[in-house]
Design an enzyme around this catalytic site. Structure first.
Site, PDB file in Angstrom:
ATOM      1  N   SER A 188      47.450  85.537  31.245  1.00 51.53           N
ATOM      2  CA  SER A 188      46.335  84.894  31.456  1.00 51.53           C
ATOM      3  C   SER A 188      46.414  85.137  33.252  1.00 51.53           C
ATOM      4  O   SER A 188      44.869  84.763  33.245  1.00 51.53           O
ATOM      5  CB  SER A 188      46.202  83.636  30.818  1.00 51.53           C
ATOM      6  OG  SER A 188      47.082  82.319  31.192  1.00 51.53           O
ATOM      7  N   HIS A 216      45.164  84.783  24.803  1.00 55.16           N
ATOM      8  CA  HIS A 216      43.936  85.129  25.321  1.00 55.16           C
ATOM      9  C   HIS A 216      43.845  86.439  24.489  1.00 55.16           C
ATOM     10  O   HIS A 216      43.000  87.134  25.307  1.00 55.16           O
ATOM     11  CB  HIS A 216      44.418  85.503  27.147  1.00 55.16           C
ATOM     12  CG  HIS A 216      44.592  83.753  27.334  1.00 55.16           C
ATOM     13  ND1 HIS A 216      43.686  83.506  28.223  1.00 55.16           N
ATOM     14  CD2 HIS A 216      46.376  82.841  27.722  1.00 55.16           C
ATOM     15  CE1 HIS A 216      44.539  82.357  28.783  1.00 55.16           C
ATOM     16  NE2 HIS A 216      45.098  81.951  28.401  1.00 55.16           N
ATOM     17  N   LYS A 247      39.555  78.639  23.067  1.00 57.37           N
ATOM     18  CA  LYS A 247      39.104  79.670  24.486  1.00 57.37           C
ATOM     19  C   LYS A 247      38.093  80.498  23.763  1.00 57.37           C
ATOM     20  O   LYS A 247      36.845  79.783  23.779  1.00 57.37           O
ATOM     21  CB  LYS A 247      40.423  80.454  24.914  1.00 57.37           C
ATOM     22  CG  LYS A 247      41.397  79.154  26.287  1.00 57.37           C
ATOM     23  CD  LYS A 247      42.533  79.814  25.856  1.00 57.37           C
ATOM     24  CE  LYS A 247      43.403  78.161  26.941  1.00 57.37           C
ATOM     25  NZ  LYS A 247      44.871  79.248  27.228  1.00 57.37           N
ATOM     26  N   THR A 277      47.286  62.601  14.382  1.00 50.71           N
ATOM     27  CA  THR A 277      46.055  62.010  13.789  1.00 50.71           C
ATOM     28  C   THR A 277      45.544  63.488  14.081  1.00 50.71           C
ATOM     29  O   THR A 277      45.513  64.484  14.945  1.00 50.71           O
ATOM     30  CB  THR A 277      44.917  61.240  14.974  1.00 50.71           C
ATOM     31  OG1 THR A 277      45.488  60.067  14.557  1.00 50.71           O
ATOM     32  CG2 THR A 277      43.720  61.623  14.178  1.00 50.71           C
TER      33      THR A 277
HETATM   34  C1  LIG Z   1      46.067  78.225  27.247  1.00 45.98           C
HETATM   35  C2  LIG Z   1      46.835  78.300  26.623  1.00 45.98           C
HETATM   36  C3  LIG Z   1      48.113  77.991  25.865  1.00 45.98           C
HETATM   37  C4  LIG Z   1      47.833  76.480  25.545  1.00 45.98           C
HETATM   38  O1  LIG Z   1      46.843  76.064  24.550  1.00 45.98           O
HETATM   39  P1  LIG Z   1      45.319  75.399  24.404  1.00 45.98           P
HETATM   40  O2  LIG Z   1      44.794  75.373  22.856  1.00 45.98           O
HETATM   41  O3  LIG Z   1      44.440  75.541  25.352  1.00 45.98           O
HETATM   42  O4  LIG Z   1      46.424  73.264  23.916  1.00 45.98           O
HETATM   43  C5  LIG Z   1      49.034  78.663  25.459  1.00 45.98           C
HETATM   44  N1  LIG Z   1      49.557  79.731  25.465  1.00 45.98           N
HETATM   45  C6  LIG Z   1      48.918  80.068  26.847  1.00 45.98           C
HETATM   46  C7  LIG Z   1      49.268  81.698  26.587  1.00 45.98           C
HETATM   47  C8  LIG Z   1      47.220  79.598  27.507  1.00 45.98           C
HETATM   48  O5  LIG Z   1      47.488  80.192  28.655  1.00 45.98           O
END
Ligand SMILES: *Cc1c(COP(=O)(O)O)cnc(C)c1O
Length: 404
Positions: A188, A216, A247, A277
């Protein structure tokens, strides 16, 4: 003991290095995204968000909002317990089915975030498989690194996106040790995409399992939004696919998918799954609606690709250097934390352009950047405004016009 003084000393060091984090306080405007109301004194009342990971605007999609509202009216707010103790709702089970189908896997397992899913799954695999070795791409996300560390399994780091280095490192390990190759599809920060087929072939040659973070990419790549592994027709050769609901799907939560036996194993042993939870049923319902929508609709993906291409072309036309990568992420390299912060501040204050500076520890020192994520809802005028702002600032700051 003056604890506050101890805290402040370390935070002051961050400030001196330009790595102190300041959050923009925004109110996303439903129906007007990427427009948001700003609550910061030194920003205009309304700003345009250029760094959201709600890549397709699904967080405000009518179908997704309605699913969440309906589920709240049906079931109330929280899940009311862990999955084991009264917290499993019909919506969780349905979402896990949707996710397994998305990736063509037997089963799926939900977590409260993508971070937790990586942390919990890798900790469990690494600690429970006897003599396991985890081979981790050097640029893997913090959530994978923490999961591997917590597992206390032997860890081998291989050079970023380099299947030959992976091959050498796998070959050096005992033949009978269970090996896990952990990597991402879209990275990312640089927006580069892994050589998936080569990595799979190397892993298969050594009998290693593959652990792929598609955070991503899910929703964005592949004809049904199943990620790069779907786009390349390789999903069935990946042992475990991990993703987020936070995302491109516009909600919150994380998951892993794979064989029924593996999901049952993680379900049964992962403390990060067991002792927390469950997601609110309404979040699960909204995520399912978002995934289902993106399985059939190409509109959002096509519009996003169009905006990405337009922004890249206009940056090129104005000599603003950006990393050329095959993804939807457009990093503009600044390579200095103080300058990066300053540019972001001016963009916000004078131009109503919100882009968060990306500094250490998110990226290595000296590679600080502004990271733009154009989405289907950015207009041509938004793009022109952004490029004009950057062009003016580029001249003012006398940053070299060079192709990165
Ligand atoms: C954002 C991200 C995560 C974590 O995901 P979230 O749902 O935001 O906790 C895991 N792996 C990568 C590569 C990320 O960029």
């Amino acid at each position: 003991m003056d604890f506050d003084a101890m805290f402040s000393k370390q935070v002051d060091a961050l400030k001196e290095d330009g790595n102190y984090r300041i959050f923009a306080e925004l109110e996303r405007k439903c129906g007007a995204f990427p427009r948001a109301k700003s609550h910061d004194d030194d920003a205009p009342d309304e700003v345009t968000v250029w760094c959201s990971n709600d890549y397709l605007g699904m967080g405000q999609h009518p179908v997704v909002r309605q699913a969440m509202k309906d589920a709240i009216d049906d079931c109330g707010t929280g899940a009311g317990g862990t999955r084991n103790i009264s917290g499993t709702a019909r919506h969780h089970v349905a979402l896990e089915g949707e996710l397994a189908d998305l990736h063509g896997k037997q089963d799926a397992l939900l977590f409260t975030s993508g971070y937790v899913s990586n942390w919990a799954a890798l900790s469990t695999l690494g600690s429970r498989l006897p003599d396991a070795v985890i081979l981790s791409d050097e640029f893997n996300h913090a959530s994978m690194i923490e999961g591997i560390r917590h597992s206390r399994a032997k860890k081998v780091i291989w050079r970023h996106n380099d299947p030959e280095d992976l091959d050498r490192k796998l070959a050096a390990l005992p033949a009978n040790a269970p090996k896990i190759v952990a990597f991402e599809s879209v990275y990312s920060m640089d927006g580069d995409i892994c050589p998936m087929q080569e990595i799979i072939e190397v892993a298969e040659k050594h009998g290693a399992m593959t652990y792929l973070d598609e955070v991503h990419a899910v929703g964005l790549y592949g004809p049904r939004g199943g990620g790069v592994s779907e786009e390349l027709g390789l999903a069935d050769r990946i042992t475990l696919i991990e993703g987020t609901l936070g995302k491109a799907f516009g909600c919150m939560g994380g998951y892993v998918t794979g064989s029924a036996a593996m999901c049952d194993f993680i379900r049964s042993f992962a403390s990060g799954f067991i002792f927390t939870t469950a997601l609110p049923p309404a979040v699960a319902a909204a995520a399912q609606a978002s995934i289902a929508h993106l399985k059939t609709s190409q509109t959002e993906r096509e519009m996003q690709r169009d905006r990405v291409a337009r922004l890249r072309a206009k940056l090129d036309a104005h000599g603003i250097p950006h990393l050329h990568n095959p993804s939807h992420i457009i990093p503009v390299m600044i390579k200095d934390p103080v300058k990066c912060r300053m540019l972001a501040d001016i963009l916000m204050r004078d131009w109503g352009v919100y882009v968060q500076p990306i500094n250490y520890p998110t990226v290595p020192k000296g590679t600080e950047r502004l990271r733009f994520t154009p989405g289907p809802l950015h207009s041509e005028a938004d793009i022109d405004h952004l490029v004009e702002a950057l062009t003016v600032l580029w001249k003012q700051c006398a940053i070299a016009h060079a192709v990165a």
